[in-house]
Design a protein around this motif. Sequence first.
Motif, PDB file in Angstrom:
ATOM      1  N   LEU A   1       6.624   4.007  -3.054  1.00  0.00           N
ATOM      2  CA  LEU A   1       7.148   2.971  -2.178  1.00  0.00           C
ATOM      3  C   LEU A   1       8.295   3.528  -1.337  1.00  0.00           C
TER       4      LEU A   1
ATOM      5  N   PRO B   1       3.910   0.938   0.531  1.00  0.00           N
ATOM      6  CA  PRO B   1       3.195   2.050  -0.107  1.00  0.00           C
ATOM      7  C   PRO B   1       2.986   3.202   0.875  1.00  0.00           C
TER       8      PRO B   1
ATOM      9  N   ALA C   1      -2.948   1.962  -3.594  1.00  0.00           N
ATOM     10  CA  ALA C   1      -2.049   0.880  -3.188  1.00  0.00           C
ATOM     11  C   ALA C   1      -2.783  -0.461  -3.212  1.00  0.00           C
TER      12      ALA C   1
ATOM     13  N   TYR D   1      -1.088  -4.187  -3.293  1.00  0.00           N
ATOM     14  CA  TYR D   1      -0.495  -4.183  -1.963  1.00  0.00           C
ATOM     15  C   TYR D   1      -1.558  -4.422  -0.894  1.00  0.00           C
TER      16      TYR D   1
ATOM     17  N   GLY E   1      -1.029  -0.048   3.392  1.00  0.00           N
ATOM     18  CA  GLY E   1      -0.279   1.148   3.033  1.00  0.00           C
ATOM     19  C   GLY E   1      -0.384   2.194   4.123  1.00  0.00           C
TER      20      GLY E   1
ATOM     21  N   ILE F   1       3.839  -8.324   2.173  1.00  0.00           N
ATOM     22  CA  ILE F   1       3.420  -7.749   0.893  1.00  0.00           C
ATOM     23  C   ILE F   1       3.947  -8.602  -0.245  1.00  0.00           C
TER      24      ILE F   1
ATOM     25  N   PRO G   1       3.322  -6.685  -6.329  1.00  0.00           N
ATOM     26  CA  PRO G   1       2.080  -6.114  -6.819  1.00  0.00           C
ATOM     27  C   PRO G   1       1.768  -6.564  -8.229  1.00  0.00           C
TER      28      PRO G   1
END
Length: 253
Positions: free
Chosen positions: A149, A154, A165, A170, A173, A242, A245
């Motif tokens: 990160l 990502p 990712a 996510y 990326g 985002i 995660p």
Amino acid sequence: MQTIDSIIEKILSSVQRISDAGNWPKHIDKTGALLRRVPRFGGKAAGFDAGIAAALDLIPRDKQLLIATLHAAYSSKAVEQIREESQKMLPHTETCWWLAASSIVTHGSVDEYKFLDQIADFELLRNDPLLRRDVAIEMFTTMIESFKLVHGIPFSIRSRGLQGAYLAGYRFGVQYEEEEGVFYIGTYKESLGLESFTWLDLRDADGNRTNGPVFGSKQFVRTSSLYELVDLLKVVSAALPIKSPSAMRPPEH
């Protein structure tokens, strides 16, 4: 024994079936998406991948839908399927087949002899369910460990970082390809939100553009400018915020 000519013939006969199954976008060069991976005329190419395995029917027909989708049209449904199936990683699942085939992919070009060796290597996984599962688990682990990160985004300089990712939760990326000197931004959502973005006029020594949508894709773009990358990420971050995660851990052996 298969030859490059027989492989090409088989792929050509499978292109429409694979692209229809994967619901590939109209702008995709369907034949090229598969054939450009096959080394021909003494040259080199990207080599074996899961799409090639499906086109050659090295994977059962009823296990090819996920692979066909991922080859040219990532989707939220496909990514969720991988997340779900990877937790148990049963050998017969589409996810296990995809990951096992992906493990054969090399980062760099291969010649005809290496390409045929790759097919032979996959034959081993094809015929050994337990080995296939072990290799798939290892590939899954490699993917989710292939990005870091950077300011919450990502970022990867290793092959398969983008897929990792996505699997880690996510929405998008960045992948940097050192050999090309290019940053790629990808998503599994329908669009990065860059349809109205004003691109810089960036070109290489031969006059070819080094930025813009890859093959017209709304999900995958590139730029050779770090400054443009910053501007791109501002737009993408606004279009695709985002979320935290999900905790994705490698499945247990």
